[in-house]
Design a protein around this motif. Structure first.
Motif, PDB file in Angstrom:
ATOM      1  N   ALA A 222       0.830  -1.209   0.000  1.00  0.00           N
ATOM      2  CA  ALA A 222       0.000   0.000   0.000  1.00  0.00           C
ATOM      3  C   ALA A 222       0.858   1.249   0.000  1.00  0.00           C
ATOM      4  O   ALA A 222       0.563   2.230  -0.699  1.00  0.00           O
ATOM      5  CB  ALA A 222      -0.931  -0.014   1.213  1.00  0.00           C
ATOM      6  N   ARG A 391      -5.768   5.951   6.381  1.00  0.00           N
ATOM      7  CA  ARG A 391      -4.992   4.759   6.063  1.00  0.00           C
ATOM      8  C   ARG A 391      -3.567   4.806   6.606  1.00  0.00           C
ATOM      9  O   ARG A 391      -3.072   3.783   7.106  1.00  0.00           O
ATOM     10  CB  ARG A 391      -4.958   4.537   4.545  1.00  0.00           C
ATOM     11  N   ARG A 394      -3.661   3.851  10.222  1.00  0.00           N
ATOM     12  CA  ARG A 394      -4.158   2.482  10.369  1.00  0.00           C
ATOM     13  C   ARG A 394      -3.082   1.471  10.014  1.00  0.00           C
ATOM     14  O   ARG A 394      -2.836   0.504  10.748  1.00  0.00           O
ATOM     15  CB  ARG A 394      -5.377   2.308   9.463  1.00  0.00           C
ATOM     16  N   TYR A 395      -2.395   1.692   8.897  1.00  0.00           N
ATOM     17  CA  TYR A 395      -1.369   0.753   8.464  1.00  0.00           C
ATOM     18  C   TYR A 395      -0.145   0.809   9.371  1.00  0.00           C
ATOM     19  O   TYR A 395       0.487  -0.226   9.625  1.00  0.00           O
ATOM     20  CB  TYR A 395      -0.979   1.047   7.015  1.00  0.00           C
TER      21      TYR A 395
END
Length: 510
Positions: A222, A391, A394-395
């Protein structure tokens, strides 16, 4: 009556306050992980697995089974509300569920997904109660040759059916088998592929592989390739179904259960294939007056059927895992690695000696399904709040959690390096579209298959002819060849027919 008595004893153990708390924690954490785009039940188990090594084995596996069910439900929430499936099996749900959300019916889609998951999971659990002892009895009669060919069938079928390219699937499988060969061979004591590192003498732990491939690879991929992603969060509204919605959903729930349960028992494509089969069957069998809703307004049948199918598949996948020690998906492969870390090996002997753990695990299926239904219908809006977490944060949190968990297993920095190395391997495989499931299942089954191969050759006095001399072994060998060759032959034939049709059409045009 013996099955009912064994199940009742399992329920008595599973419903103790401490075990119920572990089931509740698994349902909550599994759903939360499943809601987050890019994660699913296999990732949730991989992340939390290192943190349960000092927990009683019964409580740990009640926890894992609850995570698996919660992860499937959470994936459907992300698919419906955000059009971002948390698990590949939820991609089909996004087709109709997100269209329903765009038309103000997200609550209806979430309700039919939750209730369908409960119905399918419960019915599939009843099937597990009935079928698992019977399958264990059949497995008990198999010799080393038949057991080895059964494992080869599982490996070959998963590699051929899980991806569009058989070559990529087989390549991933052989990478997994190669990783399984690392370490000191148990029979001969020969050191294999360790490069002299004492850290590798015991082989590569399944926990490191699971966390590296599913968590680290997801985060790195990602960060490196996906860039900034913007998505629109749809309003959920009230999570309830009208009488008309119930009337349209109950048949798809039952059909999805019937379709998904057999797919969980055999390794023919994981949990993705039954969802597509269910979706296709619902499009074909839907009433004429609702047919135009597919692909436009969003048909409730297109959510109810696939959701029931994938939950039935996940539940039924415990049959080959518990009776033969054969995983058919990423989640069950990680669970098999967890069994091995606890020093136990699932198999037909569990049912033969009346192992208490197996019936506690089966009983926890019913408890987990009920908990998920009670929790997720009123808490659907709360889960969508998790989708608002940016994101990057979160990652980053997932990466820190994975690193801390792996280091905490043995306080070894070498384990962390191996995990990140496997993460880079996972990034390369994702980048070039190689499936991860054959690799994981190859690593999980490789050592057991090697043991069965040695025993079979020993029984055959050193000759490989034993695999074609025994009827069941020969039948399984033929099945393996058919599973690998026939689908590709049919696809090639269809491509040639299409090419001929296009050529004739061009000639007619001229």
């Amino acid at each position: 009556m013996e099955l009912i008595h064994a199940l009742w004893q399992g329920l008595a153990v599973a419903t103790t306050p401490e075990n119920l708390l572990w089931a509740l924690a698994g349902c909550v954490l599994g759903t939360a992980m499943g809601v987050l785009p890019g994660f699913g039940p296999s990732v949730a188990i991989a992340v939390l697995l290192p943190m349960t090594f000092h927990v009683d084995i019964t409580q740990a596996f009640i926890f894992f089974i609850a995570i698996a069910g919660g992860g499937m439900y959470g994936g459907s929430t992300a698919s419906i509300v955000l059009n971002t499936p948390g698990e590949s099996a939820s991609m089909v749900t996004a087709m109709e569920g997100n269209r329903m959300a765009l038309n103000g019916r997200a609550g209806v889609a979430l309700a039919t997904a939750a209730i369908g998951s409960f119905v399918a999971g419960t019915l599939a659990a009843v099937f597990v109660v009935w079928a698992a002892p019977w399958v264990a009895g059949v497995a008990q009669k198999l010799g080393p040759a038949e057991t080895f060919m059964l494992m080869v069938m599982a490996l070959g079928a998963v590699s051929a059916a899980i991806d569009k390219s058989t070559l990529r699937g087989m390549t991933a499988l052989f990478i997994g088998l190669a990783l399984a060969c690392v370490g000191i061979e148990s029979t001969s004591g020969v050191e294999r592929w360790t490069a002299g590192w004492p850290l590798l003498y015991d082989g590569i732990d399944m926990v490191l592989v699971a966390v590296g491939l599913f968590v680290v690879a997801e985060v790195l991929h990602a960060a490196m390739y996906e860039g900034r992603v913007r998505s629109t969060l749809n309003t959920v509204g009230r999570v309830r179904m009208s009488p008309q919605d119930w009337k349209r959903s109950w048949r798809p729930w039952l059909r999805g259960t019937v379709i998904g349960t057999p797919f969980g028992c055999v390794p023919v494509g994981g949990i993705d294939m039954p969802t597509y089969v269910s979706y296709a069957s619902e499009r074909y069998m839907v009433r004429e007056q609702y047919r135009d809703e597919f692909g436009k307004e969003g048909a409730i049948e297109g959510v109810a059927g696939p959701e029931a199918a994938n939950n039935a598949t996940v539940t039924a996948a415990l049959i080959p895992l518990l009776t033969m020690g054969i995983p058919t998906s990423n989640t069950t492969a990680v669970m098999l690695g967890a069994f091995q870390n606890y020093g136990v090996m699932p198999g037909h002997q569990w049912f033969a000696v009346g192992h208490a753990l197996v019936w506690v695990l089966i009983a926890s299926l019913f408890i987990g399904n009920l908990m998920l239904l009670v929790l997720n219908l009123p808490m659907a809006r709360m889960w969508t709040w998790l989708l608002r977490i940016p994101r990057p944060q979160r990652y980053a949190a997932m990466l820190v959690l994975a690193t801390a968990g792996v280091y905490g297993m043995r306080q070894s920095i070498g384990d962390v390096f191996i995990m990140y190395g496997l993460g880079l391997l996972g990034v390369a495989m994702r980048r070039f579209d190689f499936p991860l499931t054959p690799l994981v299942i190859g690593l999980a089954l490789g050592p057991m298959a090697e043991v069965q191969l040695r025993q079979a050759v020993a029984v055959g006095n050193g000759s490989l002819a034993i695999f074609v001399q025994r009827p069941w072994s020969l039948a399984l060998l033929i099945t393996v060849l058919l599973l690998v060759i026939v689908p590709r032959a049919l696809q090639g034939w269809a491509n040639r027919r299409m090419a001929q049709a296009r050529a004739f059409a061009q000639e007619d045009g001229l």
